[in-house]
Write a protein that holds these residues in place. Structure first.
Motif, mmCIF file in Angstrom:
data_model
loop_
_atom_site.group_PDB
_atom_site.id
_atom_site.type_symbol
_atom_site.label_atom_id
_atom_site.label_comp_id
_atom_site.label_asym_id
_atom_site.label_seq_id
_atom_site.Cartn_x
_atom_site.Cartn_y
_atom_site.Cartn_z
ATOM 1 N N GLU B 11 19.247 98.169 16.251
ATOM 2 C CA GLU B 11 18.109 99.069 16.421
ATOM 3 C C GLU B 11 18.554 100.530 16.468
ATOM 4 N N PHE B 12 19.790 100.777 16.884
ATOM 5 C CA PHE B 12 20.260 102.152 17.032
ATOM 6 C C PHE B 12 21.015 102.639 15.794
ATOM 7 N N CYS B 13 21.478 101.698 14.955
ATOM 8 C CA CYS B 13 22.338 102.058 13.835
ATOM 9 C C CYS B 13 21.528 102.772 12.759
ATOM 10 N N LYS B 14 22.026 103.936 12.295
ATOM 11 C CA LYS B 14 21.336 104.608 11.211
ATOM 12 C C LYS B 14 22.209 104.661 9.944
ATOM 13 N N GLY B 15 23.132 103.731 9.848
ATOM 14 C CA GLY B 15 23.871 103.531 8.608
ATOM 15 C C GLY B 15 24.696 104.701 8.139
ATOM 16 N N CYS B 16 25.310 105.461 9.031
ATOM 17 C CA CYS B 16 26.056 106.647 8.614
ATOM 18 C C CYS B 16 27.448 106.296 8.099
ATOM 19 N N GLU B 17 27.874 105.050 8.337
ATOM 20 C CA GLU B 17 29.159 104.557 7.802
ATOM 21 C C GLU B 17 30.389 105.171 8.464
ATOM 22 N N ILE B 18 30.206 105.963 9.523
ATOM 23 C CA ILE B 18 31.390 106.573 10.155
ATOM 24 C C ILE B 18 32.337 105.488 10.639
ATOM 25 N N CYS B 19 31.799 104.457 11.284
ATOM 26 C CA CYS B 19 32.662 103.415 11.857
ATOM 27 C C CYS B 19 33.439 102.685 10.767
ATOM 28 N N VAL B 20 32.766 102.430 9.636
ATOM 29 C CA VAL B 20 33.444 101.741 8.531
ATOM 30 C C VAL B 20 34.587 102.595 8.001
ATOM 31 N N LYS B 21 34.332 103.911 7.960
ATOM 32 C CA LYS B 21 35.355 104.796 7.391
ATOM 33 C C LYS B 21 36.545 104.996 8.315
ATOM 34 N N VAL B 22 36.311 104.922 9.652
ATOM 35 C CA VAL B 22 37.454 105.155 10.550
ATOM 36 C C VAL B 22 38.216 103.883 10.881
ATOM 37 N N CYS B 23 37.649 102.707 10.606
ATOM 38 C CA CYS B 23 38.301 101.464 11.042
ATOM 39 C C CYS B 23 39.621 101.252 10.273
ATOM 40 N N PRO B 24 40.755 101.161 10.962
ATOM 41 C CA PRO B 24 42.048 101.052 10.284
ATOM 42 C C PRO B 24 42.160 99.772 9.451
ATOM 43 N N ILE B 25 41.652 98.663 9.984
ATOM 44 C CA ILE B 25 41.794 97.390 9.266
ATOM 45 C C ILE B 25 40.928 97.398 8.013
ATOM 46 N N THR B 26 39.722 97.981 8.130
ATOM 47 C CA THR B 26 38.853 98.077 6.959
ATOM 48 C C THR B 26 39.510 98.937 5.879
ATOM 49 N N ASN B 27 40.212 99.980 6.296
ATOM 50 C CA ASN B 27 40.930 100.818 5.341
ATOM 51 C C ASN B 27 42.081 100.047 4.685
ATOM 52 N N LEU B 28 42.764 99.216 5.482
ATOM 53 C CA LEU B 28 43.816 98.375 4.905
ATOM 54 C C LEU B 28 43.221 97.417 3.872
ATOM 55 N N TYR B 29 42.014 96.909 4.164
ATOM 56 C CA TYR B 29 41.338 96.002 3.228
ATOM 57 C C TYR B 29 41.027 96.732 1.923
ATOM 58 N N ASN B 30 40.542 97.973 2.054
ATOM 59 C CA ASN B 30 40.223 98.752 0.856
ATOM 60 C C ASN B 30 41.467 99.001 0.011
ATOM 61 N N ALA B 31 42.627 99.075 0.690
ATOM 62 C CA ALA B 31 43.875 99.299 -0.037
ATOM 63 C C ALA B 31 44.475 97.982 -0.515
ATOM 64 N N GLY B 32 43.783 96.886 -0.259
ATOM 65 C CA GLY B 32 44.254 95.591 -0.737
ATOM 66 C C GLY B 32 45.371 94.986 0.085
ATOM 67 N N ARG B 33 45.503 95.394 1.352
ATOM 68 C CA ARG B 33 46.626 94.899 2.166
ATOM 69 C C ARG B 33 46.243 93.708 3.036
ATOM 70 N N VAL B 34 44.970 93.548 3.383
ATOM 71 C CA VAL B 34 44.529 92.365 4.136
ATOM 72 C C VAL B 34 43.380 91.721 3.362
ATOM 73 N N ASP B 35 43.097 90.445 3.709
ATOM 74 C CA ASP B 35 42.125 89.732 2.885
ATOM 75 C C ASP B 35 40.672 89.971 3.319
ATOM 76 N N LYS B 36 40.461 90.401 4.580
ATOM 77 C CA LYS B 36 39.074 90.618 5.021
ATOM 78 C C LYS B 36 38.978 91.905 5.829
ATOM 79 N N PRO B 37 37.872 92.638 5.694
ATOM 80 C CA PRO B 37 37.704 93.822 6.547
ATOM 81 C C PRO B 37 37.115 93.428 7.898
#
Lengths: 617, 81
Positions: B11-37
């Protein structure tokens, strides 16, 4: 005049109604006065503040929610404070008390302790308990959202007070929050609510508060409206909020900086109300009926310190507590921390002072004994609280609210933290740390802090108004004159009455004498009151609070060592301490009050009609 | 190793994506280093009318708290289990 109390027995999950008779009401008005009187009568001596024997009084007053044009929407909370162990009371703005009166009750009293988390709704005179297991562990914003969703009411209907994670985990300075930002912050009454397993209270209804003498009442309202409307302080408060004080107080060298070791802050300009208004303000917001509208609605640009647009901005006290006191000149971080501390339900002043003490301990860690230093570093778990750096504060706030690691010690307050590590570097009175006016640079604030019944507090007597702002007359803040004792005493009495009516203290900048409130009070209640009676009621209330403290073992009227021994190193008040002010002003003050050694005498109690409490002294 | 639970208040989330962009594991996923974000943007729309963030693999969370400390709306919380 009828005053209806809803007593909530949480142990048996039952409700009971009670009426206060007109005679008692005229002696204490309502709000703070009636709350303190009932607390003294009903809370047993030596009660555990976080036990079922403590009670929480949520009070409105005879003027609450009756008219527009001046602020009459405040709520007063009274109980025994878990922070000081003495009387705990806190006043909150917003719209809760008017909605409470509309719901059919003038006051709600929480007694006992529920065996599982509950929240309470009172809609048109019908109180109900609800299961709060889904709300427990949530911040106040989310809790309020879930409550409104469950009841199907819009964001502007009814009022909610709630506690955050800090209150649930019994942090000793947890606050009670209304509408996301209006806080009954000081003395830790949120922990009392949490100890009773009450997450939130919702009130709504359409009963109109009655007014006994409409004609006289309207006359009183018109008088206030006119006087407030054309005063320059009103415009300053509306334009810059309470943060307008940052520059003013910094100029006279009374802005506590670096854990009360300095009186001026070189980055004060960056965190002032002017900077806030220029860069981050999106709107203003007032309490019920108010024409001043000092509440800030803000935004930030830095994603690191993001808040939702229209979040409630920091007050002057918060700017001091998490700004200048940490030497933090980043206003966006202050806005973010204010938002976060509100969500967690913590008092910003006490949290700011506690972390400032922690910063000083960390800075002087080499002077601590070996085992204490190791314990501090172990508890900190890699966090480095440094002056000038707001970054670790977020982590510390979460840890305090959840009592994790160092948070376990931080949750006890500034005094307890300093004692735990054996370093006397805290600015406090009666175990509650001081707000943002250095008593070394504003002499009568020393007296106001020391004699405040709930501990270090600027709202029992706001001596800044005559020492700095020149209301009603301007005095020299550095001069120690026994005449100031009388001014402080009169302001304490006047404010006690104002808190009981309940009107906002900001109105008293424009209407500083009790005569301004005679028509208003007489009209609302139907009593033939005079200005003298308003002051006498205030004095009675102040003595009742003092009696509560005396009964619970009052530590006396003092200021902590830092303020009486360490002189200010900079600014216009260079070389000043609060020692002389206390030595000269305290005896004069006791003389004015008719007290001996900080205790009311029998004659004083007789004069005020408080014979029933003679047994205490 | 500590286990972490990530809670998103949709209900509070307004989809700004800040959390997705700062998450280290998600960034590793984007770089192809882990199998799931750990986090990603979902296809669902939240109360405020924006796409909300969702948790994919909480077991990879390191508990760095970057997402909840940077969320402007206090909509994401990392809680120690």
């Amino acid at each position: 005049m009828e005053f209806k109390i809803l007593r909530v027995d949480l142990s048996g999950l039952k409700f009971r109604e009670e009426k206060i008779d007109d005679k008692t009401l005229r002696r204490f008005l309502g709000g703070r006065g009636l709350g303190a009187y009932l607390a003294l009568k009903e809370i047993p001596k030596g009660a555990n503040p976080l036990g079922p024997e403590n009670k929480l009084y949520i009070m409105s007053g005879p003027v609450t929610g009756t008219a527009e044009g001046f602020e009459a929407g405040r709520t007063h909370f009274v109980g025994k404070s878990p922070l000081t162990g003495l009387i705990g009371e806190s006043n909150m703005g917003g719209r809760f008390a008017p909605w409470m009166r509309r719901s059919g009750y003038d006051a709600i009293v929480l007694e006992g302790k529920a065996d599982r988390p509950v929240w309470i709704s009172v809609i048109n005179g019908e109180p109900r308990f609800h299961d709060a297991s889904k709300l427990w562990g949530r911040g106040v914003h989310h809790a309020e959202y879930l409550i409104r969703k469950e009841l199907g009411v819009g964001p502007k209907d009814g009022g909610v007070v709630a506690i955050g994670q800090a209150g649930e985990n019994l942090v000793r300075y947890a606050s009670i929050i209304h509408a996301g930002s209006r806080a009954a912050g000081r003395t830790g009454l949120g922990a009392v609510m949490g100890s009773k397993n009450v997450k939130a209270i919702f009130v709504m209804g359409d009963r109109q508060p009655e007014v006994a003498d409409r004609e006289r009442f309207e006359k009183g309202v018109e008088h206030l409206k006119e006087k407030i409307g054309k005063h320059p302080i009103k415009d300053a408060l509306n334009k810059y909020g309470t943060a307008v004080l940052v520059n003013i107080i910094n100029q006279i060298g009374a802005l506590p900086t670096r854990n009360w070791t300095k009186g001026t802050f070189e980055k004060a300009e960056d965190i002032s109300g002017e900077a806030l208004a220029e860069k981050y303000l999106v709107g203003t917001r007032g309490c019920w009926g108010c024409q001043i509208k000092c509440g800030r609605l803000v935004k930030t640009d830095d994603p690191k310190w993001g808040v939702p647009e229209g979040s409630k901005g920091p007050e002057y006290e918060t700017i001091f507590a998490v700004g200048s006191n940490w030497e933090n000149g980043d206003l966006q971080s202050i806005i973010r921390l204010n938002h976060l501390l509100n969500d967690l339900g913590m008092d910003t002043i006490e949290f700011g002072n506690t972390v400032a003490v922690l910063m000083e301990l960390f800075e002087k860690k080499d002077q601590l004994p070996e085992e204490k230093r190791e314990e501090l570093l172990k508890l900190l778990d890699g966090i480095r609280p440094l002056f000038g750096c707001p970054c670790p504060a977020m982590e510390l706030a979460y840890r305090t609210a959840t009592r994790n690691g160092i948070g376990e010690v931080l949750a006890q307050g500034a005094r307890a933290l300093a004692d735990y590590f054996g370093c006397d570097c805290v600015a406090e009175a009666r175990k509650m740390s001081l707000p943002a006016y250095d008593p070394r640079a504003i002499k009568s604030m020393a007296l106001a802090y020391a004699t405040s019944n709930r501990g270090g507090c600027h709202l029992r007597a706001y001596a800044v108004s005559f020492e700095v702002l020149g209301v009603p007359v301007k005095t020299d803040p550095l001069e120690v004159d026994p005449k100031k004792a009388k001014m402080v005493k009169e302001q304490q009495d006047f404010f006690a009455s104002i808190d009981s009516m309940i009107v906002c203290k900001f109105n008293t900048f424009m209407t500083p004498s009790p005569e301004d409130y005679v028509d208003l009070l007489a009209g609302a209640t139907g009593w033939d009151v005079t200005a003298e009676e308003i002051m006498e009621i205030g004095e009675r209330i102040y003595n009742v609070e003092r009696l509560f403290n005396v009964r619970e073992g009052d530590p006396g009227d003092y200021l902590s060592r830092r303020l009486v021994e360490e002189a200010l190193p900079d600014g216009p008040a260079k070389g000043e301490t609060a020692k002389k002010a206390l030595e000269v002003l305290l005896p004069a003050y006791y003389e004015e009050r008719g007290w001996v050694d900080g205790k009311p005498t029998k004659e004083t109690l007789k004069r005020l009609g408080l014979e029933e409490f003679m047994y205490i002294i | 190793m500590a286990k972490w639970r990530i809670e998103v208040i949709e209900e509070f989330c307004k989809g700004c994506e800040i959390c997705v962009k700062v998450c280290p594991i998600t960034n590793l996923y984007n770089a192809g280093r882990v199998d799931k974000p750990v986090l990603r943007m979902s296809d669902r729309f939240g109360y405020q009318g924006y796409p909300v963030v969702e948790v994919v693999d909480p077991s990879k969370c390191t508990g760095c708290h970057l997402c909840d400390y940077s969320c402007p709306d206090l909509a994401i919380h990392v809680i120690k289990e």
